[in-house]
Design a protein around this motif. Sequence first.
Motif, PDB file in Angstrom:
ATOM      1  N   ARG A 136       2.331 -14.923   6.179  1.00 39.80           N
ATOM      2  CA  ARG A 136       1.365 -13.886   6.554  1.00 39.80           C
ATOM      3  C   ARG A 136       1.204 -13.748   8.064  1.00 39.80           C
ATOM      4  O   ARG A 136       0.968 -12.669   8.578  1.00 39.80           O
ATOM      5  CB  ARG A 136       0.006 -14.183   5.901  1.00 39.80           C
ATOM      6  N   LYS A 172       5.238  -5.241   0.833  1.00 39.46           N
ATOM      7  CA  LYS A 172       5.675  -4.658   2.101  1.00 39.46           C
ATOM      8  C   LYS A 172       6.557  -3.428   1.913  1.00 39.46           C
ATOM      9  O   LYS A 172       6.767  -2.664   2.853  1.00 39.46           O
ATOM     10  CB  LYS A 172       6.429  -5.702   2.933  1.00 39.46           C
ATOM     11  N   THR A 177      -1.796  -1.273   1.988  1.00 36.22           N
ATOM     12  CA  THR A 177      -1.854  -2.345   0.993  1.00 36.22           C
ATOM     13  C   THR A 177      -2.690  -3.542   1.483  1.00 36.22           C
ATOM     14  O   THR A 177      -2.447  -4.669   1.061  1.00 36.22           O
ATOM     15  CB  THR A 177      -0.436  -2.820   0.642  1.00 36.22           C
ATOM     16  N   GLN A 178      -3.628  -3.293   2.341  1.00 31.87           N
ATOM     17  CA  GLN A 178      -4.435  -4.390   2.860  1.00 31.87           C
ATOM     18  C   GLN A 178      -5.183  -5.125   1.756  1.00 31.87           C
ATOM     19  O   GLN A 178      -5.421  -6.329   1.853  1.00 31.87           O
ATOM     20  CB  GLN A 178      -5.429  -3.865   3.900  1.00 31.87           C
ATOM     21  N   ILE A 182       3.965 -10.816  -1.345  1.00 30.17           N
ATOM     22  CA  ILE A 182       3.925 -10.142  -0.042  1.00 30.17           C
ATOM     23  C   ILE A 182       5.221  -9.395   0.236  1.00 30.17           C
ATOM     24  O   ILE A 182       5.211  -8.280   0.771  1.00 30.17           O
ATOM     25  CB  ILE A 182       3.633 -11.164   1.078  1.00 30.17           C
ATOM     26  N   ASN A 226      -4.098  -5.976  -1.091  1.00 29.99           N
ATOM     27  CA  ASN A 226      -3.228  -7.020  -1.627  1.00 29.99           C
ATOM     28  C   ASN A 226      -3.250  -8.264  -0.751  1.00 29.99           C
ATOM     29  O   ASN A 226      -3.320  -9.390  -1.237  1.00 29.99           O
ATOM     30  CB  ASN A 226      -1.792  -6.496  -1.738  1.00 29.99           C
ATOM     31  N   SER A 227      -3.181  -8.019   0.552  1.00 32.43           N
ATOM     32  CA  SER A 227      -3.194  -9.141   1.483  1.00 32.43           C
ATOM     33  C   SER A 227      -4.526  -9.880   1.427  1.00 32.43           C
ATOM     34  O   SER A 227      -4.565 -11.118   1.393  1.00 32.43           O
ATOM     35  CB  SER A 227      -2.929  -8.641   2.902  1.00 32.43           C
ATOM     36  N   TYR A 228      -5.619  -9.113   1.378  1.00 31.83           N
ATOM     37  CA  TYR A 228      -6.943  -9.733   1.320  1.00 31.83           C
ATOM     38  C   TYR A 228      -7.130 -10.508   0.021  1.00 31.83           C
ATOM     39  O   TYR A 228      -7.692 -11.616   0.024  1.00 31.83           O
ATOM     40  CB  TYR A 228      -8.034  -8.671   1.454  1.00 31.83           C
TER      41      TYR A 228
END
Length: 332
Positions: free
Chosen positions: A283, A206, A212-213, A202, A215-217
Motif C-alpha cells: 500500500r 488498481k 476505489t478508495q 489491491i 476498497n483501500s480503506y
Amino acid sequence: MQATHLCLRVGHLLPYSMSDSNTTDFTNPSTFILLGIPGLETFHVWISIPFCTMYTIAILGNLTILFIVKTEQSLHGPMYYFLCMLAISDLVLSTSTIPKMLSNFWFNSREIDFSVCLTQMYFIHCFSVMESGIFVALALDRYVAICDPLRHSTTLTNSVVAKIGLAVVLRAGILTLPYPFLVRQWPYCRTNIIPHSYCDHIAVVKLACADTQINSYYGLFVLFSVVGLDVPFITMSYIQILRAIFSLPTKDAQLKTFATCSSHLCCILSSYSPVFFSALVHRFGHKVPLPVLVLTANVYLLVPPLLHPIIYGMRTKQIRDRLLRFFTRKGT
C-alpha cells in the motif's frame, strides 16, 4: 478524467507491449490475465522449482498433522483441535493460489475467470483472517493450561472449543465477505492484465476505472481491526504466561513449561511478519520494484503453511513421538 488517469497509471506498471495490446474498452471482463512475477518472466521455470518444493512440503506436512491428531487418541484435546484448524487453513490458503501460479510458470496458463478470481481473492483473505483467530485460540489454550492448569479441562471443554472454532470461522467469513462484492461493482477499462501471480485485492482494484478508495480503506480496516485486536490479546496472554513461567521454582520446570508454548510463538512470528510487511509495502511502498512486491506477497502465502507443520512437528513432543513411532513401526 479521474478514471482515465487511474487506467494510465496502471498501464505504467505493465510491460509496454502488454499494456498497449489491450486497448479495447470494456467494463465487465470475463477473464483476467495473471502475469506471474512481472519482469522475471524468463525465470518463471526456475522460480517454480522452490515454489513447488515448498508447496509439496506444506501439503505433506499439514496432512501429516491432521493424520497424527486423528489417529492418536491422546491428542484429542483443545490445542490439537486448534492445530488441525490451522492445518486445514494452511491447506486451503496455499491450494487456492499455488497450483494456478505453477500452471502459469510451467504452461503459460495466465487466464483466470473473473468469478474464479474473486473466489480466490475471498479465500486468501478469509483464511488469512481465520489463521489470526486460530492463533488467538491457541494463545488462550496455553494461557489456561499454564496459568490455571487445574481448570483447563473444565474450562476448555469440547463444546467450548467448538464454539471458539465456530466464532473464528464466522468472523473470518463475514469480515472478508465484502471484498468480492466491492471489486465486482467497479467498471474495468483498457486492460484486464493483473501484474501479479494471483488475484490480490489491491492488484485487481488498481485496474478499475473509478474512485476505489473505499476498497483501500476497507482493506486497511480489516487489517488493523483483526491484527489490532488479535495481536494485543496474544501479547497480553503471553505476558501472563511468561510471568507464570518465571514464577516456577526451578530452571528445569521453567524450561519445560516454556517449551510447551515456544512453538506457538515461532508460528505467530512466521505468520504475522510477512502479513505486515506485504500489506504495508503493497500500500505504501510506491518506490519498491514490482517484482519485489509480488515476491513478498508470494512469501506470505508459501512460508507460513510450510513452517507451521515443521515447527509443531519439531517442537511439540507428543506429535514428534507419535511420528517417530509411526516410522519405527513402518521400518520393522
